[in-house]
Write a protein that holds these residues in place. Sequence first.
Motif, PDB file in Angstrom:
ATOM      1  N   GLY A  60     -10.180  54.742  32.049  1.00 22.20           N
ATOM      2  CA  GLY A  60      -8.774  54.367  31.911  1.00 22.20           C
ATOM      3  C   GLY A  60      -7.882  55.484  31.410  1.00 22.20           C
ATOM      4  O   GLY A  60      -6.717  55.575  31.785  1.00 22.20           O
ATOM      5  N   ARG A  87     -14.019  47.410  36.415  1.00 18.79           N
ATOM      6  CA  ARG A  87     -13.365  47.525  35.100  1.00 18.79           C
ATOM      7  C   ARG A  87     -11.928  47.051  35.131  1.00 18.79           C
ATOM      8  O   ARG A  87     -11.406  46.597  34.113  1.00 18.79           O
ATOM      9  CB  ARG A  87     -13.469  48.980  34.611  1.00 18.79           C
ATOM     10  CG  ARG A  87     -14.894  49.348  34.232  1.00 18.79           C
ATOM     11  CD  ARG A  87     -15.121  50.815  34.017  1.00 18.79           C
ATOM     12  NE  ARG A  87     -16.537  51.080  33.777  1.00 18.79           N
ATOM     13  CZ  ARG A  87     -17.083  52.286  33.779  1.00 18.79           C
ATOM     14  NH1 ARG A  87     -16.336  53.354  34.016  1.00 18.79           N
ATOM     15  NH2 ARG A  87     -18.375  52.438  33.561  1.00 18.79           N
ATOM     16  N   SER A  88     -11.302  47.147  36.289  1.00 19.91           N
ATOM     17  CA  SER A  88      -9.957  46.591  36.431  1.00 19.91           C
ATOM     18  C   SER A  88     -10.013  45.069  36.371  1.00 19.91           C
ATOM     19  O   SER A  88      -9.213  44.422  35.669  1.00 19.91           O
ATOM     20  CB  SER A  88      -9.337  47.053  37.745  1.00 19.91           C
ATOM     21  OG  SER A  88      -8.127  46.382  37.985  1.00 19.91           O
ATOM     22  N   LEU A  89     -10.975  44.473  37.080  1.00 20.88           N
ATOM     23  CA  LEU A  89     -11.135  43.013  37.069  1.00 20.88           C
ATOM     24  C   LEU A  89     -11.433  42.488  35.662  1.00 20.88           C
ATOM     25  O   LEU A  89     -10.930  41.439  35.259  1.00 20.88           O
ATOM     26  CB  LEU A  89     -12.263  42.592  38.023  1.00 20.88           C
ATOM     27  CG  LEU A  89     -11.960  42.661  39.525  1.00 20.88           C
ATOM     28  CD1 LEU A  89     -13.246  42.531  40.336  1.00 20.88           C
ATOM     29  CD2 LEU A  89     -10.970  41.577  39.925  1.00 20.88           C
ATOM     30  N   SER A  90     -12.255  43.218  34.927  1.00 24.55           N
ATOM     31  CA  SER A  90     -12.650  42.764  33.589  1.00 24.55           C
ATOM     32  C   SER A  90     -11.705  43.238  32.495  1.00 24.55           C
ATOM     33  O   SER A  90     -11.971  43.059  31.307  1.00 24.55           O
ATOM     34  CB  SER A  90     -14.085  43.197  33.282  1.00 24.55           C
ATOM     35  OG  SER A  90     -14.222  44.590  33.428  1.00 24.55           O
ATOM     36  N   LYS A  91     -10.570  43.870  32.907  1.00 31.90           N
ATOM     37  CA  LYS A  91      -9.498  44.287  31.986  1.00 31.90           C
ATOM     38  C   LYS A  91      -9.957  45.323  30.960  1.00 31.90           C
ATOM     39  O   LYS A  91      -9.450  45.359  29.841  1.00 31.90           O
ATOM     40  CB  LYS A  91      -8.905  43.060  31.254  1.00 31.90           C
ATOM     41  CG  LYS A  91      -8.311  42.012  32.213  1.00 31.90           C
ATOM     42  CD  LYS A  91      -7.030  42.505  32.866  1.00 31.90           C
ATOM     43  CE  LYS A  91      -6.320  41.438  33.671  1.00 31.90           C
ATOM     44  NZ  LYS A  91      -6.817  41.281  35.051  1.00 31.90           N
ATOM     45  N   PRO A  94      -5.742  48.320  32.033  1.00 31.43           N
ATOM     46  CA  PRO A  94      -4.763  47.440  32.677  1.00 31.43           C
ATOM     47  C   PRO A  94      -4.434  47.809  34.121  1.00 31.43           C
ATOM     48  O   PRO A  94      -3.865  47.005  34.851  1.00 31.43           O
ATOM     49  CB  PRO A  94      -3.518  47.584  31.796  1.00 31.43           C
ATOM     50  CG  PRO A  94      -3.635  48.946  31.186  1.00 31.43           C
ATOM     51  CD  PRO A  94      -5.117  49.184  31.009  1.00 31.43           C
ATOM     52  N   GLN A  95      -4.790  49.021  34.550  1.00 30.21           N
ATOM     53  CA  GLN A  95      -4.418  49.456  35.888  1.00 30.21           C
ATOM     54  C   GLN A  95      -5.498  49.066  36.914  1.00 30.21           C
ATOM     55  O   GLN A  95      -6.622  48.712  36.551  1.00 30.21           O
ATOM     56  CB  GLN A  95      -4.238  50.987  35.937  1.00 30.21           C
ATOM     57  CG  GLN A  95      -3.268  51.553  34.927  1.00 30.21           C
ATOM     58  CD  GLN A  95      -3.944  51.944  33.620  1.00 30.21           C
ATOM     59  OE1 GLN A  95      -5.094  51.618  33.364  1.00 30.21           O
ATOM     60  NE2 GLN A  95      -3.200  52.641  32.768  1.00 30.21           N
ATOM     61  N   SER A  96      -5.126  49.176  38.191  1.00 34.34           N
ATOM     62  CA  SER A  96      -6.100  49.016  39.272  1.00 34.34           C
ATOM     63  C   SER A  96      -5.875  50.134  40.277  1.00 34.34           C
ATOM     64  O   SER A  96      -4.970  50.962  40.113  1.00 34.34           O
ATOM     65  CB  SER A  96      -5.943  47.658  39.952  1.00 34.34           C
ATOM     66  OG  SER A  96      -4.852  47.672  40.866  1.00 34.34           O
ATOM     67  N   GLU A 296     -13.207  44.162  45.872  1.00 36.41           N
ATOM     68  CA  GLU A 296     -12.604  43.458  44.743  1.00 36.41           C
ATOM     69  C   GLU A 296     -12.897  41.955  44.837  1.00 36.41           C
ATOM     70  O   GLU A 296     -13.233  41.311  43.837  1.00 36.41           O
ATOM     71  CB  GLU A 296     -11.102  43.721  44.743  1.00 36.41           C
ATOM     72  CG  GLU A 296     -10.378  43.218  43.511  1.00 36.41           C
ATOM     73  CD  GLU A 296      -8.909  43.582  43.563  1.00 36.41           C
ATOM     74  OE1 GLU A 296      -8.417  44.223  42.627  1.00 36.41           O
ATOM     75  OE2 GLU A 296      -8.233  43.210  44.553  1.00 36.41           O
ATOM     76  N   LEU A 309     -15.765  36.487  34.376  1.00 36.19           N
ATOM     77  CA  LEU A 309     -14.343  36.239  34.641  1.00 36.19           C
ATOM     78  C   LEU A 309     -14.107  34.754  34.644  1.00 36.19           C
ATOM     79  O   LEU A 309     -14.971  33.966  35.032  1.00 36.19           O
ATOM     80  CB  LEU A 309     -13.951  36.810  36.020  1.00 36.19           C
ATOM     81  CG  LEU A 309     -13.946  38.318  36.230  1.00 36.19           C
ATOM     82  CD1 LEU A 309     -13.527  38.627  37.656  1.00 36.19           C
ATOM     83  CD2 LEU A 309     -13.030  39.020  35.249  1.00 36.19           C
TER      84      LEU A 309
END
Length: 310
Positions: A60, A87-91, A94-96, A296, A309
């Motif tokens: 990140g 890692r984007s899905l699991s926060k 914050p970015q994707s 995704e 999730l």
Amino acid sequence: MAASMSMGTAQAKMDEVHFLVPGGAGGGWDSTARGTGEALAKSDLVDKVSYENMSGGGGGKAIAYLIKTAKQSDDTLMVNSTPIVIRSLSKVFPQSFRDLTPVAATIGDYAAFVVAKDSKYQSFTEVVEDYKKNPRSVSIAGGSARGSMDHLVAAMVFKAAGGEPRKLKYLAYDAGGKAMAGLLSGETQVLSTGLSEALSLAEAGEVRILAMTGEERSQAAPNVPTVKELGYDTTFVNWRGFFGAPGLSDEKVAEFTDVLKQMYETDEWATVRDRYGWTEIYKPADEFVAFLEEQEQEMGSLMKELGFLN
């Protein structure tokens, strides 16, 4: 500015590429950036190649930095792989990938399942049989946290084998070297890792590779069966590829994708590719975005099934 290529000369196609690596030296991201840079420089496709390692936040920190410095980062390519999706899905951050400019997927590294050389397991089928009888009797190690790629790939394969993925006994180690130590000490029976990493371990004579997750066997490991040929209908490739800063022009993206495509034709690239046992999965720009969206969805549904999730 692009330099022209005249007949009979090997002039550089691009002036400069700066590789941003979201992790430390020696990892998969680092070897992908440096191997790609080596091939581009030695084949005279790029005049100047530089590297910058920026660890932190599961990748990140580098993503945030590339977004913040976008206007000065026209020549920058950040390497990443499947974890940017997970890692984007699991926060974790914050970015994707949507906050960057996807340039191209370039290589793939399949997953592999590895046992210590003196393990009782002679085939991956034997591991699956024990797992289906009693999931807690088989522990699977990985060099990353629960819910990360090593865990999800193992869950995907045992699910395809008819097992209950939520019951997977996954031991998370802080890096591949520690997971390997756990395997050799007997703390865990099986290691879930990348095929290129597994090959280097096998060459050292410490482990045996029971199976890998390609559509077909790898030329780098012709004796290792795929999980698919063993009857478990699933495949997985950890793509690695490159992202530009947000707002990168279409012309610059085309320049990057063109030079990466040309790289595949060079002897310098063949040397790097074969060194790491990589497979080529060139997906430029729009094709890369469609692939990321599909991954995704696939990873998101598996993470929901496993309870990572909501």
